[in-house]
Design an enzyme around this catalytic site. Structure first.
Site, PDB file in Angstrom:
ATOM      1  N   TYR A 201       0.835  -1.202   0.000  1.00  0.00           N
ATOM      2  CA  TYR A 201       0.000   0.000   0.000  1.00  0.00           C
ATOM      3  C   TYR A 201       0.872   1.255   0.000  1.00  0.00           C
ATOM      4  O   TYR A 201       0.599   2.204  -0.751  1.00  0.00           O
ATOM      5  CB  TYR A 201      -0.922  -0.020   1.220  1.00  0.00           C
ATOM      6  CG  TYR A 201      -1.724   1.239   1.385  1.00  0.00           C
ATOM      7  CD1 TYR A 201      -2.739   1.569   0.483  1.00  0.00           C
ATOM      8  CD2 TYR A 201      -1.463   2.122   2.434  1.00  0.00           C
ATOM      9  CE1 TYR A 201      -3.470   2.739   0.620  1.00  0.00           C
ATOM     10  CE2 TYR A 201      -2.181   3.293   2.582  1.00  0.00           C
ATOM     11  CZ  TYR A 201      -3.186   3.597   1.676  1.00  0.00           C
ATOM     12  OH  TYR A 201      -3.897   4.759   1.807  1.00  0.00           O
ATOM     13  N   TYR A 253     -14.452  10.780   0.679  1.00  0.00           N
ATOM     14  CA  TYR A 253     -14.486  10.656   2.129  1.00  0.00           C
ATOM     15  C   TYR A 253     -15.777  11.248   2.704  1.00  0.00           C
ATOM     16  O   TYR A 253     -16.862  11.056   2.162  1.00  0.00           O
ATOM     17  CB  TYR A 253     -13.244  11.292   2.758  1.00  0.00           C
ATOM     18  CG  TYR A 253     -11.954  10.705   2.233  1.00  0.00           C
ATOM     19  CD1 TYR A 253     -11.742   9.325   2.268  1.00  0.00           C
ATOM     20  CD2 TYR A 253     -10.957  11.514   1.713  1.00  0.00           C
ATOM     21  CE1 TYR A 253     -10.560   8.779   1.800  1.00  0.00           C
ATOM     22  CE2 TYR A 253      -9.767  10.978   1.236  1.00  0.00           C
ATOM     23  CZ  TYR A 253      -9.582   9.611   1.271  1.00  0.00           C
ATOM     24  OH  TYR A 253      -8.427   9.073   0.789  1.00  0.00           O
ATOM     25  N   VAL A 271      -4.125  12.624  -0.697  1.00  0.00           N
ATOM     26  CA  VAL A 271      -3.481  13.657   0.122  1.00  0.00           C
ATOM     27  C   VAL A 271      -2.245  14.233  -0.559  1.00  0.00           C
ATOM     28  O   VAL A 271      -1.673  15.207  -0.065  1.00  0.00           O
ATOM     29  CB  VAL A 271      -3.117  13.105   1.516  1.00  0.00           C
ATOM     30  CG1 VAL A 271      -4.370  12.744   2.290  1.00  0.00           C
ATOM     31  CG2 VAL A 271      -2.157  11.925   1.411  1.00  0.00           C
TER      32      VAL A 271
END
Length: 620
Positions: A201, A253, A271
Site C-alpha cells: 500500500y 471521504y 493527500v
C-alpha cells in the site's frame, strides 16, 4: 525502484475547451487556503502553489492548464485502481467477502471495521485499500507490486514509476497504517502477512503521476475501461461500472454528499493534492494542487471541479439531449418515396395509402432512455401502420436493453400484422434480434431506399385495385416514348429498334461509356447505380417497363453518369446511335416527335432524381 524519469512533454489540444480550462484555472488559482499533508514529511516539502487542471475525452483528446506535467505521488487516488485489480484477480464476490461498499462516516485513516460485518466499510478508506492490496495475485511481493504498477501504467498509457523518497518517508512514519494492517489480520480480513500488504500500500501510494496521467486514467474509466490513447483494455466494462459506483459514494471521504450534490461525478482524491473525476462515456478530469481541506481533499481541486461541472454541465444527473428521443427523422413513403420509378397507377395508390408505411431514422447511442422514447413514439402510430422500417445506420453504441426493446417492438407489431424491417448494414442489432418470423428473409436491408421500396410493395399489395394489372411486359409500339405518333410512324420507328434480352446482374451500360443507344425497358427492371462516399453501391433509380434511359448521352453526347445494370432479367429495345442519327435525313418528322418525348421524359427523370435526393438531404 529508481526515481521516475522526467515526464515526457505531450501536446495539449488548443481550442474552446482549453480556453474554458484556462478560465477555470485563473478563477481558482487565487484560492490559497488549506494546508499540506505534513504527517508524511516528503509531502510537506512539495511546492504548495503548484496547480494544474487536465481534461481527457473518452476518445483520447487532452486539454489542460497550468502544471499538467508536474509530477506528484498518486496517494489515495491509487485506491480505485488497486481495487479494480483485486476485483479482476479474485472476482467481485470474493472481494465483497472482505470489503464492503458503504460510506464510512469516519476519517479515511480510522482504525475500525464495520461493527456488524467486521469488514472495512469500503475500498476508498485505508482499511479497505490495504485489504485490496492484500488480494493482489503474484509469485512474491516484488511480482505483486509490479502487477500493481503495470495496472496503473495501463490506465495512464505510459510506464509509471515509484518515488523512492516518498515511499521511504511513508514507510518510516506509517505506524497508523501498520496498526490497521494488524487489526485486519486479527479479524481474519487479511489472511496473509499484514506487513507485506501495508508495504504494498505504501508503494502504490508513492507512484508518481502527472495531471496528464491522471486525466487519461480517468478517461479510461469513462471509456468503459478501454484506454482511449493506446486502445488497450485496462479493465472490463462490468468492473468499470463497479469501481465507478464505489467512487461515487465513497471517493471523497466525508465530503462525498456535498461532492455529489455540487459536482456530480464519480471521483477520488489523494493527500498528495490530486483529484480524479469521471463522467462515464464522455470525459475524465484531473486536478493537482497540494493544499488540502479538513477532509483531506485538494481545496483548489474541489473548487476547480465544481466550476468545470457548472460550466460544462457535467453533473451526471443533468438531463442532456441524450435523454431525448433517439428519432432523427420520421416520414411516410408517400412523403419520401423510394427511387423506383413507378407507373402512374401505382403512384396514385401510394399517394393515397402511403401513410400506412413509415420510416424511422434513429441516431446517437441507443441506450435505455433513447430506445424507450423511440419505441414509445413508434407504438403511438402502430394502429395505422402496415409496414415499418427502423433505420439504424447512424446509431453508435447499442445497449443490451435497447436490443431487447426493439426485439419486443418487432414481436408486438408483427403479431398485430405490421411488417417490420431494419436498415442495419453493420449488424448492430440484426444479429441479436429474433422478433420477426425466421422465414421473412427481407427484414434486414443494407440501405434505406431498398427498405422503402419494400414498404411500398406491401402497401401496393394491400391497396392496388383488384382489376388493375401488375406492371408487366409491353410491346415496343406501346412504349410511352412512342406515344403521340401515328400508327404508321410508330411502326416505322419500332423497326429501327433491336430487342435484347439481358440476364440479371449483367451490366447494360457502364459509367463513363459513350452514347451507346436509346434503351426502352419492355420487361423486367433496370437499376441505375453509383458508388457513394461510404464506399457502398447505391441506387439512383430503378426503371420498370414503359421507362427509358440513355436519352442524355444520345441527345447531348455526354458519357453515362451512372451504371445501368439488369436488376432482374430484362428485355430492352435499343435504338443505336447510327440509326438515331439517320432519322434526321430519312424521317425528320418522326425524329422531331421522338426528341420531344425524350426531352419530356429526361426532364421528368432528372426532376424525380433531384427531388428524391433533396428529400433525404443528399443522404443515401
Amino acid at each position: 525502484m529508481a526515481q521516475p524519469e522526467q515526464a515526457v512533454s505531450r501536446t495539449v489540444e488548443p481550442g474552446v475547451v482549453a480556453r474554458i480550462l484556462d478560465e477555470v484555472y485563473r478563477r481558482c488559482r487565487g484560492e490559497d487556503s488549506g494546508a499540506l499533508a505534513d504527517y508524511i514529511p516528503e509531502l510537506a516539502a512539495v511546492q504548495p502553489d503548484s496547480f494544474g487542471i487536465c481534461l481527457a475525452t473518452a476518445d483520447g483528446r487532452i486539454y489542460g492548464a497550468g502544471d499538467v506535467e508536474t509530477g506528484f505521488t498518486i496517494q489515495s487516488i491509487s485506491k480505485p485502481f488497486t481495487y479494480a485489480l483485486a476485483l479482476a484477480d479474485r472476482g467481485p464476490d470474493a472481494v465483497a467477502e472482505r470489503i464492503d461498499v458503504e460510506p464510512s462516516g469516519e476519517p479515511f485513516n480510522e482504525i475500525s471495521l464495520d461493527p456488524v460485518t467486521a469488514r472495512p466499510r469500503n475500498p476508498m478508506i485505508n482499511a479497505g485499500a490495504i485489504t485490496a492490496a492484500s488480494l493482489i495475485g503474484g509469485h512474491d511481493p516484488v511480482d505483486r507490486f509490479e502487477r500493481v504498477r503495470r495496472c496503473y501504467s495501463g490506465f495512464a498509457g505510459r510506464e509509471l514509476a515509484m518515488n523512492d523518497a516518498v515511499y521511504a518517508s511513508e514507510a518510516r512514519t506509517g505506524y497508523r497504517n501498520r496498526a490497521i494492517g494488524y487489526m485486519l489480520r486479527s479479524f481474519g480480513v487479511i489472511d496473509s502477512d499484514p506487513d507485506e500488504a501495508v508495504d504494498r500500500y505504501f508503494r502504490q501510494c508513492s507512484i508518481t503521476v502527472t495531471c496528464h496521467d491522471l486525466a487519461l486514467m480517468a478517461a479510461t474509466l469513462a471509456n468503459n475501461g478501454l484506454n482511449p490513447a493506446t486502445g488497450e483494455r485496462a479493465i472490463s466494462p462490468a468492473l468499470t461500472e463497479h469501481v465507478l459506483s464505489v467512487m461515487t459514494t465513497c471517493g471523497m471521504y466525508n465530503a462525498a454528499g456535498d461532492w455529489v450534490t455540487t459536482v456530480g461525478l464519480p471521483a477520488k482524491s489523494g493527500v498528495g493534492g490530486g483529484i480524479v473525476a469521471v463522467l462515464p462515456g464522455q470525459i475524465g478530469i484531473a486536478v493537482y494542487s497540494p493544499r488540502l481541506d479538513e477532509h483531506g481533499n485538494s481545496v483548489r481541486g474541489v473548487a476547480a471541479c465544481r466550476e468545470l461541472s457548472r460550466r460544462l454541465e457535467l453533473h451526471f444527473l443533468h438531463v442532456t439531449r441524450a435523454a431525448r428521443a433517439a428519432i432523427r427523422a420520421a416520414y411516410s413513403v408517400a412523403e419520401v418515396p423510394s427511387r423506383l420509378r413507378r407507373p402512374t397507377e401505382e403512384i396514385a395508390v401510394l399517394a393515397e395509402h402511403g401513410h400506412r408505411a413509415r420510416v424511422y431514422e434513429l441516431h446517437g447511442d441507443l441506450l435505455f432512455s433513447g430506445a424507450e422514447r423511440a419505441v414509445r413514439t413508434i407504438e403511438a402510430h402502430a394502429g395505422e401502420l402496415e409496414a415499418l422500417v427502423v433505420d439504424l445506420r447512424r446509431v453508435g453504441e447499442v445497449s443490451t436493453i435497447a436490443v431487447r426493446m426493439i426485439d419486443g417492438l418487432q414481436r408486438e407489431l408483427s403479431s398485430s400484422g405490421v411488417r417490420v424491417a431494419l436498415v442495419d448494414p453493420d449488424a448492430r442489432i440484426a444479429d441479436a434480434v429474433s422478433g420477426l418470423p425466421p422465414d421473412d428473409d427481407r427484414r434486414v436491408f443494407l440501405d434505406r431506399d431498398t427498405a422503402t421500396e419494400w414498404c411500398e410493395d406491401i402497401v401496393l399489395d394491400n391497396h392496388r385495385p383488384a382489376d388493375e394489372p401488375l406492371c408487366g411486359p409491353i410491346a415496343i409500339e406501346n412504349h410511352p416514348v412512342l406515344a403521340g405518333l401515328t400508327d404508321d410512324e410508330r411502326s416505322r420507328l419500332a423497326e429501327q429498334f433491336r430487342v435484347r434480352t439481358i440476364a440479371r446482374g449483367e451490366v447494360i451500360a457502364e459509367r463513363g461509356s459513350a452514347r451507346s443507344g436509346l434503351y426502352l425497358v419492355l420487361d423486367g427492371r433496370v437499376r441505375l447505380i453509383f458508388e457513394g462516399t461510404d464506399g457502398r453501391t447505391h441506387r439512383l433509380l430503378s426503371l420498370s417497363p414503359g421507362m427509358s434511359f440513355g436519352e442524355i448521352p444520345m441527345l447531348v453526347g455526354t458519357p453515362f453518369g451512372s451504371e445501368a445494370r439488369a436488376e432482374t432479367g430484362v428485355r430492352v429495345a435499343v435504338l443505336s446511335p447510327e440509326r438515331f442519327d439517320r432519322l434526321t435525313s430519312r424521317a425528320p418528322e418522326i425524329k422531331l416527335a421522338l426528341l420531344e418525348r425524350l426531352a419530356t421524359g429526361a426532364f421528368a427523370q432528372i426532376d424525380a432524381a433531384v427531388r428524391a435526393i433533396a428529400a433525404r438531404g443528399g443522404d443515401y
